[in-house]
Design an enzyme around this catalytic site. Structure first.
Site, PDB file in Angstrom:
ATOM      1  N   HIS A   1      -6.542 -20.888   8.442  1.00 26.24           N
ATOM      2  CA  HIS A   1      -7.668 -19.992   8.229  1.00 26.24           C
ATOM      3  C   HIS A   1      -7.315 -18.933   7.195  1.00 26.24           C
ATOM      4  CE1 HIS A   1      -5.306 -18.472  11.694  1.00 26.24           C
ATOM      5  NE2 HIS A   1      -5.264 -17.414  10.914  1.00 26.24           N
TER       6      HIS A   1
ATOM      7  N   TYR B   1      -3.007 -14.606   5.324  1.00 31.60           N
ATOM      8  CA  TYR B   1      -2.981 -13.677   4.201  1.00 31.60           C
ATOM      9  C   TYR B   1      -2.000 -14.143   3.119  1.00 31.60           C
ATOM     10  CZ  TYR B   1      -5.606 -10.382   7.105  1.00 31.60           C
ATOM     11  OH  TYR B   1      -6.572  -9.772   7.887  1.00 31.60           O
TER      12      TYR B   1
ATOM     13  N   ASP C   1      -0.187 -10.333  16.836  1.00 30.47           N
ATOM     14  CA  ASP C   1      -0.385 -11.611  17.512  1.00 30.47           C
ATOM     15  C   ASP C   1      -0.585 -12.676  16.430  1.00 30.47           C
ATOM     16  OD1 ASP C   1      -0.629 -13.130  19.734  1.00 30.47           O
ATOM     17  OD2 ASP C   1      -2.624 -12.442  20.302  1.00 30.47           O
TER      18      ASP C   1
ATOM     19  N   TYR D   1      -8.929  -4.498   3.756  1.00 32.07           N
ATOM     20  CA  TYR D   1      -7.650  -3.771   3.880  1.00 32.07           C
ATOM     21  C   TYR D   1      -6.480  -4.660   3.495  1.00 32.07           C
ATOM     22  CZ  TYR D   1      -5.587  -5.837   8.142  1.00 32.07           C
ATOM     23  OH  TYR D   1      -4.976  -6.675   9.050  1.00 32.07           O
ATOM     24  N   ARG D   2      -6.716  -5.968   3.380  1.00 34.90           N
ATOM     25  CA  ARG D   2      -5.626  -6.940   3.225  1.00 34.90           C
ATOM     26  C   ARG D   2      -6.299  -8.263   2.899  1.00 34.90           C
ATOM     27  NH1 ARG D   2      -2.192  -8.016   8.717  1.00 34.90           N
ATOM     28  NH2 ARG D   2      -0.319  -8.956   7.870  1.00 34.90           N
TER      29      ARG D   2
END
Lengths: 537, 186
Positions: free
Chosen positions: A395, A90, A149, A481-482
């Site tokens: 990723h 993110y 995690d 959401y993010r």
């Protein structure tokens, strides 16, 4: 590199003042040092649009943060606060605006308080899940943390980005379970919210609201201040833990399966439900499945059900987790079986039982995050292996929120499989895909897109697909959401009710609280007034 | 320690001994490194890719109190975790070498990092006769101190080792950030 719109002389003056506040060792300007703040999973690796930072400053107290922010505000230096900078997938530690100075809060790593009778903690932003876990373990305190995690990130940073974990009920929504903040505003003023606003507060970590308007939500995924302390509710350490598996034979059984799990979870009977399919996952499909999947238009529901019946593995699987006294969790499992008993052909398997403290063998076998133990084992998935012969360099998470129902899962499968077909790309979604269940009251139909450090063309293609999926999701009423910084503008653009009324409200607040626009310019689509036109385009 | 070798193969006041070594236990290359490191009296920590226990029980405490250079041969995923943690303690990767067996029967070693370490490691690699694990262990006993701002990369080809390496491995050295490091403000 200089911050945009800042002269070399002004920047040099700012750096000197930062050094005077935090010490020379904690202001980083060398190329080697500032390169460490690049996003390790950047989808722009090696391209001109890759986000870079001009410097980093690491204060050790809220007072130092306040002084640094005052200097930045006076000299109009853009700053980007991070807690520990491990928000991988993110954006990591990289800002939205190239040239920003990273305000690195890793040195603020004090656990202020943990109470295992009233079940809360108050921490600083540099405290990681490992740090809080160690603090609790070394003192033998009877509380559990809820950890994501991997568990190396900041407790505060994860909550501020609306991060999630794997434990019981609303505890795994880390912003929801926070309680009270200390925040440095863009003018350097230090405010406390909730009960923390009361001098000598006795219930900072317990009662959210204090009195009057509740403002904490404004500081999550935003750029209105720098959070320097935060309270969190903690789960009382349970006596025991039990898992069970429910397997249903047909594709449409997912509807009843989710209804049953919702009933159990929302009533506080189970912890996080985990869905999967015995027909999907690692190992690849057999010849028959490959042939089914290559049928024009894809396999029918009847085809898939027939295949599932033939393999006798079931179609969908639900793992339920119980936390509490031994006799209670046993009774809860019996009750859960009653809830699902009406599904024709359902099968049940009792799983692991742990009476705490767990043995090393039990710990080694357990999904550690489900029992509040932070770890880094998830990185092993990324290593080269039989199932992953071509590992990627990172990723990007595509994370649309969908309703918590079986119908929504089936619809999302169909919609996203079509989207991949339309893009002529290998699909990350199959008729066996299931959502992540970290959110307490919704699903997230998450997909991980690979990024590479030596394949610009592939990264470009990934960005195109990602943008297409944002659009497809929005057309179906699903929003993320993010998201990584590169997609934050597009994702927030989709939240457009009443001609972007929410965006305008955010901008009004930004202009009032941070008129110079120094904090986290562009974060989640909120740009300072002077950059608004050019950056939105 | 029985069998421990005395003295280091180098003598130079600007050298430092690795505090310990980290070894991927599924790798023949890393196991050769481990055996030789123990001979040199270095403490060897074995891992199976996941560094959680090592970090939680040893490195976190050590890096908080007395950060010291550390050498290892691991998978790249383990190094990524260690490197990311290292930043939080003022540590940096001084040197890394990515090893790969090529289809033509040669081994390729891509060395990068501080130029002094790269130069000396490259010489060592060329002369190691395919036994990089042993050579790197002796190197770890007397590491040249990293200097800032002089980064380079070299590719060295050697004979392939006599064993099958299941996955590409990385040799690395992590050490404290050089204190004199500062950059031009530009």
């Amino acid at each position: 590199m200089l911050p945009p719109g800042v002269s070399a002389g002004t920047f040099a003056g700012a750096v000197k003042q930062f050094q005077g506040i935090v010490g020379k060792d904690w202001v980083f300007t060398s190329d080697e040092d500032v390169a460490l703040y690049k996003d390790s999973y950047s989808p722009f690796w090696g391209e001109k649009d890759e986000i870079l930072v001009s410097a980093a400053v690491a204060p050790s107290t809220a007072e130092e943060v306040s002084r640094v922010v005052r200097v930045a505000n006076t000299l109009k230096i853009p700053i980007y606060p991070i807690s520990t900078g491990k928000n991988l997938g993110y954006g990591g530690s990289a800002p939205n605006l190239s040239g920003s100075v990273v305000l690195d809060l890793k040195r603020m790593n004090r656990v202020i308080e943990v109470d295992d009778k009233r079940h809360f903690a108050i921490v600083e932003p540099g405290v990681s899940y490992f740090d809080l876990y160690r603090y609790i373990q070394e003192r033998g305190l009877k509380v559990w943390i809820d950890t994501p995690d991997p568990g190396w990130g900041s407790v505060i940073g994860n909550a501020m980005d609306h991060g999630v974990g794997y434990g019981f009920g609303p505890f795994r929504d880390h912003f929801y379970s926070h309680c009270g903040m200390e925040v440095v505003l863009p003018n350097g003023e230090i405010v406390r919210t909730g009960m923390g606003a009361l001098p000598n507060a006795k219930t900072w970590g317990e009662y959210h609201y204090g009195v009057g308007p509740y403002v904490d939500g404004l500081f999550g995924q935003s750029n209105f201040g720098v959070v320097t302390k935060m309270g969190f509710h903690l789960l009382p350490a349970p006596e025991s833990y039990l898992t069970g598996t429910v397997i249903v034979p047909k594709r449409n059984d997912i509807v009843s399966l989710v209804e049953g799990a919702n009933l159990l979870e929302h009533a506080g009977v189970i912890g996080m439900p985990e869905y999967g399919s015995p027909l999907g996952g690692f190992g690849g499909a057999d010849q028959e499945m490959r042939s089914l999947m290559s049928k024009p238009g894809g396999p029918s529901v009847a085809d898939l059900d027939q295949y599932a019946e033939k393999t006798n593995r079931g179609f969908f699987r639900l793992t339920v987790q119980f936390y509490g006294a031994q006799k209670v969790v046993r009774a809860q499992w019996e009750y859960a079986k009653e809830v699902f008993a009406g599904i024709r052909g359902v099968k049940f398997n009792e799983g692991d039982f742990i009476k705490f403290p767990a043995t090393q063998e039990q710990l080694d076998k357990a999904h550690k995050v489900s029992i509040g133990v932070p770890n880094l084992a998830i990185f092993q998935i990324g290593a080269r292996s039989e199932f992953n012969p071509s590992p990627t360099d990172g990723h990007l998470w595509f994370s649309p929120i969908i309703p918590k129902s079986g119908e929504a899962i089936l619809e999302a499968q169909d919609v996203f499989m079509k989207a991949f077909r339309d893009m002529n790309m290998p699909s990350l979604v199959s008729p066996f895909s299931t959502p992540a269940t970290w959110m307490y009251r919704a699903f997230v139909f998450i997909m991980g897109f690979p990024v590479y450090r030596n394949n610009i063309e592939q990264n470009k293609k990934t960005r195109e697909v990602f943008k297409h999926l944002i659009q497809v999701a929005a057309e179906h009423g699903w929003g993320e959401y993010r998201t990584p910084p590169v997609f934050q503008q597009q994702v927030t653009d989709a939240y457009s009710y009443n001609n972007h009324a929410l965006r305008r409200l955010h901008e009004t607040l930004k202009d009032a609280v941070d008129p110079n626009g120094i904090i986290s310019a562009g974060r989640y689509g909120i740009w300072p007034k002077q950059m608004r036109g050019q950056k939105k385009a | 320690m029985a069998g421990e070798r005395e003295g280091a193969p180098y003598s130079n006041s600007e050298r430092v001994r690795s505090g310990a070594v980290i070894v991927e236990m599924t790798s023949p290359l890393a196991l050769a490194f481990r055996a030789e490191s123990i001979q040199w009296g270095l403490t060897a920590h074995g891992i199976h890719d996941d560094i959680t226990d090592l970090w939680y029980h040893h490195l976190d405490r050590q890096w908080r109190t007395a950060p010291a250079p550390l050498a290892g041969i691991t998978l790249s995923t383990s190094l990524f975790c260690l490197e990311t943690f290292a930043r939080d303690y003022g540590m940096r990767v001084w040197f890394r070498a990515v090893h790969k067996n090529r289809p033509d029967g040669l081994a390729e070693h891509v060395l990068s990092g501080d130029e002094r370490l790269v130069e000396q490691a490259a010489a060592l690699c060329r002369g190691c006769d395919g036994e990089w694990g042993r050579a790197f262990a002796s190197f770890a006993t007397a590491l040249p101190l990293a200097k800032s701002g002089k980064i380079q990369q070299k590719i060295v080809e050697t004979a392939a080792p006599p064993y099958e390496e299941p996955r590409p491995m990385v040799s690395w050295i992590i050490g404290p950030r050089p204190r004199n490091q500062s950059g031009p403000i530009s």
